[in-house]
Design a protein around this motif. Structure first.
Motif, PDB file in Angstrom:
ATOM      1  N   LEU A  20       0.830  -1.192  -0.091  1.00 28.76           N
ATOM      2  CA  LEU A  20      -0.120   0.054   0.150  1.00 28.76           C
ATOM      3  C   LEU A  20       0.834   1.360  -0.046  1.00 28.76           C
ATOM      4  N   TRP A  21       2.102   1.221   0.805  1.00 29.65           N
ATOM      5  CA  TRP A  21       2.898   2.378   0.872  1.00 29.65           C
ATOM      6  C   TRP A  21       3.523   2.535  -0.416  1.00 29.65           C
ATOM      7  N   LEU A  22       3.848   1.662  -1.042  1.00 26.02           N
ATOM      8  CA  LEU A  22       4.658   1.450  -2.468  1.00 26.02           C
ATOM      9  C   LEU A  22       3.690   2.128  -3.630  1.00 26.02           C
ATOM     10  N   ALA A  23       2.380   1.796  -3.574  1.00 23.89           N
ATOM     11  CA  ALA A  23       1.469   2.091  -4.668  1.00 23.89           C
ATOM     12  C   ALA A  23       1.171   3.733  -4.466  1.00 23.89           C
ATOM     13  N   GLY A  24       1.638   4.144  -3.377  1.00 18.85           N
ATOM     14  CA  GLY A  24       1.475   5.711  -3.162  1.00 18.85           C
ATOM     15  C   GLY A  24       2.974   6.609  -3.548  1.00 18.85           C
ATOM     16  N   GLN A  25       3.915   5.730  -3.976  1.00 19.32           N
ATOM     17  CA  GLN A  25       5.106   6.473  -4.450  1.00 19.32           C
ATOM     18  C   GLN A  25       5.284   6.559  -5.850  1.00 19.32           C
ATOM     19  N   ASP A  26       6.277   7.624  -6.007  1.00 14.27           N
ATOM     20  CA  ASP A  26       6.618   7.895  -7.430  1.00 14.27           C
ATOM     21  C   ASP A  26       7.796   7.324  -7.593  1.00 14.27           C
ATOM     22  N   GLU A  27       8.525   7.292  -6.799  1.00 15.97           N
ATOM     23  CA  GLU A  27      10.016   6.593  -6.873  1.00 15.97           C
ATOM     24  C   GLU A  27       9.956   4.973  -6.893  1.00 15.97           C
ATOM     25  N   ARG A  28      10.767   4.375  -7.612  1.00 20.33           N
ATOM     26  CA  ARG A  28      10.930   2.748  -7.970  1.00 20.33           C
ATOM     27  C   ARG A  28      12.081   2.322  -7.261  1.00 20.33           C
TER      28      ARG A  28
END
Length: 122
Positions: free
Chosen positions: A86-94
């Protein structure tokens, strides 16, 4: 150590964990990230490995409830993975990789804090 609340002990342990992680070269991205499904204690980037690290911090003043290994059950790892997604889904960085670590802090009167860092628990 004077009488402390669980929240005080937890906050102290979390700060010790953050200090430990930064000493290893990790960069803290977020702390105490919350959503409706739970909380992630510390989210850090390991720039040397292009890895985002989700860190569960367990602070103990005794071994009454077991050590770090006993603190993170398969159900807890599943929940951490869900929260991480869920946190990753809200991030622009990969990042190239994702890792879940546990940092155990043992606080005992008259002793230096003991830090146990287990990498890649899930």
């Amino acid at each position: 150590m004077t009488s402390q609340t669980r929240a005080d002990i937890g906050a102290r342990g979390e700060q010790l964990a953050v200090d430990h992680l930064t000493s290893l070269g990790l960069r803290v991205l977020d702390r105490n990230w919350r959503c409706r499904y739970g909380e992630l204690d510390v989210i850090a980037a390991d720039p040397a490995r292009d890895t985002v690290v989700f860190v569960e911090v367990k602070t103990r003043t005794s071994d009454r409830f077991g050590g770090v290994a006993q603190a993170v059950t398969p159900q807890k790892v599943w929940r951490l993975r869900r929260l991480a997604g869920l946190w990753l889904a809200g991030q622009d960085e990969r990042w190239a990789a994702v890792r879940i670590d546990v940092v155990g802090i043992r606080l005992r009167r008259g002793h230096s804090p003991e830090i146990t860092h287990v990498q890649g628990v899930g």
